[in-house]
Design a protein around this motif. Structure first.
Motif, PDB file in Angstrom:
ATOM      1  N   GLU A   1     -10.772   3.285   0.496  1.00 26.69           N
ATOM      2  CA  GLU A   1     -11.466   2.499   1.507  1.00 26.69           C
ATOM      3  C   GLU A   1     -11.751   3.339   2.759  1.00 26.69           C
ATOM      4  O   GLU A   1     -10.950   4.183   3.150  1.00 26.69           O
TER       5      GLU A   1
ATOM      6  N   PHE B   1      -4.316  -1.531  -0.586  1.00 27.83           N
ATOM      7  CA  PHE B   1      -5.469  -0.643  -0.578  1.00 27.83           C
ATOM      8  C   PHE B   1      -5.190   0.572  -1.458  1.00 27.83           C
ATOM      9  O   PHE B   1      -4.058   1.060  -1.531  1.00 27.83           O
TER      10      PHE B   1
ATOM     11  N   LYS C   1      -2.165  -7.240   2.002  1.00 25.96           N
ATOM     12  CA  LYS C   1      -3.238  -6.628   1.236  1.00 25.96           C
ATOM     13  C   LYS C   1      -2.799  -5.269   0.697  1.00 25.96           C
ATOM     14  O   LYS C   1      -1.952  -4.593   1.283  1.00 25.96           O
TER      15      LYS C   1
ATOM     16  N   THR D   1       0.839  -1.201   0.000  1.00 20.64           N
ATOM     17  CA  THR D   1       0.000   0.000   0.000  1.00 20.64           C
ATOM     18  C   THR D   1       0.870   1.246   0.000  1.00 20.64           C
ATOM     19  O   THR D   1       1.722   1.416   0.872  1.00 20.64           O
TER      20      THR D   1
ATOM     21  N   VAL E   1      -9.477  -0.985   9.091  1.00 21.56           N
ATOM     22  CA  VAL E   1     -10.003  -0.845   7.733  1.00 21.56           C
ATOM     23  C   VAL E   1     -11.260  -1.692   7.579  1.00 21.56           C
ATOM     24  O   VAL E   1     -12.290  -1.219   7.114  1.00 21.56           O
TER      25      VAL E   1
END
Length: 430
Positions: free
Chosen positions: A214, A210, A208, A149, A175
């Motif tokens: 988000e 993002f 992950k 990210t 998140v």
């Protein structure tokens, strides 16, 4: 005259040196094992904490946050095997093994191994806190960290109701329920910063990525169990710092109609009302860079002037919903200031609005200020919330002095040396 063998020493045989050394080593090992067990109370408790969470997960370290029922001293014991919790980690705020009582505990486990499953327990009031089913808490470290990210850090500042900095408050960033949360502590200035580079899935441990669009939620909790929450998009948490007052909640994802309703300003588009949402009239601003927000006609010019020792002017265009905002580019002086905005209404007539506010604290370059001490129009105001009395258990899963690892301590070293001396004396005697 006949003498016994005992008297003349003919039967006095020495214990073999290797055997004597073995005996000494065995005694020392036994002593250290007893000391280690004494650091982990045998009595297990399942209900002394309100919540517990694994945060800041990485291949080599993790931070455990938990909230107790009352302020008390606490630490973490952990290890790679459930029957060998041989490592000890103190609260990040404890210095030189001097433990202090906290309501919100914040412990970082360092020097971990990537891809390894760990077990841990909370030690509090001489009790070992475990899960309701009697098993230990646990987490697994991920194998890699690639910082997928690419978003600037989330930053902010928290003040007490009397406008003093809120020190050592816990800041948690969520998140979604499937992502391991991030966390930090506020500094002496009340400021905090959380990097937004590494997020992990709780179940798969996959990293992950993002985009920043988000929605994220930040919880800030002090030692009196007062809490503030901030809701915003990830990317907007990094645009500029937020200064807030503990106990108030803020939601920046609401549209203009919701904003005006929650702040007490009516926004009837049919009547084409033009407003300054905040700062409110005669409000007290605990910072040097206030964020000015308001409502005008959609896509309309708004001319802003701030009258201070130095005059600031700007021309901005409202968005399609009529929302506009202006962040003062420099620190304002302490004292009274006046805002003047000019724009047009539905009939093309010029509308002028004045607003006065006072800068009351020298807070430095913390960015936009959203809280005041006199009932400012915050975006969402709700009663101070205390997190529910419940557990949050991860199935899988920065400071002061580093945590104490292993079983080494002053008393164990003294004891070991003492037994070595005793053992050496035994060898010399025999």
């Amino acid at each position: 005259m006949a003498y016994s063998d005992l008297f003349i020493g003919s039967g006095n045989k020495k214990i073999p040196t290797l055997l004597g050394l073995f005996v000494v080593i065995f005694i020392v090992f036994l002593f250290l094992n007893i000391l280690n067990r004494s650091a982990i109370p045998s009595k297990a408790s399942k209900s002394n904490i309100r919540r517990i969470e694994v945060t800041n997960l990485s291949p080599i370290q993790v931070t455990i946050y938990w909230q107790g029922q009352d302020k008390e001293m606490g630490w973490i014991v952990y290890g790679e095997k459930s029957d060998a919790l041989v490592n000890i980690a103190l609260d990040n705020r404890d210095v030189n093994e001097k433990k202090s009582p906290y309501l919100n505990h914040y412990v970082t486990l360092r020097n971990l191994k990537p891809g390894v499953h760990y077990y841990y327990a909370v030690i509090s009031q001489n009790q070992k806190i475990v899960r309701p089913d009697g098993s230990f808490f646990e987490f697994t470290t991920p194998l890699v960290s690639s910082a997928k990210t690419k978003i600037d850090p989330a930053t902010g500042k928290v003040l007490n109701a009397n406008l003093s900095p809120l020190v050592n408050a816990t800041v948690l960033l969520y998140v979604d329920e499937k992502t391991v949360p991030l966390s930090t502590l506020t500094k002496d200035s009340g400021e905090w910063l959380i990097p937004l580079n590494s997020f992990y899935d709780k179940s798969t441990l996959e990293e992950k990525s993002f985009s920043g669009e988000e929605k994220a939620r930040i919880e800030i909790i002090n030692e009196e169990a007062e809490m503030s929450s901030i809701v915003n998009k990830l990317k907007d948490l990094s645009l500029s710092a937020e200064t807030i007052i503990i106990g108030k909640n803020y939601d920046f994802t609401q549209d203009a109609d919701v904003l005006s309703a929650s702040t007490g300003f009516k926004n009837n588009r049919n009547e084409s009302e033009i407003r300054i949402i905040y700062p409110e009239e005669n409000s007290l601003i605990p910072g040097r860079k206030p964020l000015i927000k308001g409502i005008s006609l959609p896509n309309e010019e708004v001319f802003i002037t701030i009258n201070s020792n130095k005059t600031y002017s700007a021309r901005i265009i409202s968005d399609k919903n009529g929302n506009w905002n202006y962040l003062v580019p420099e620190d304002l002086d302490l004292g009274l200031h006046t805002i003047t905005i000019k724009t047009k209404d539905n009939n093309g007539k010029e509308v002028t609005i004045l607003r006065s506010f006072t800068i009351v604290a020298n807070e430095g370059n913390e960015g936009k200020v959203l809280g005041t001490a006199s009932g400012e129009p915050t975006i969402v105001i709700s009663p101070t919330a205390i997190p529910p009395t419940s557990y949050s258990y991860p199935t899988l899963t920065p400071t002061a002095a580093p945590p104490v690892s292993g079983i080494a301590s002053t008393w164990s070293i003294i004891g070991a040396i003492s037994f070595l001396i005793i053992g050496g004396g035994i060898l010399l005697v025999f």
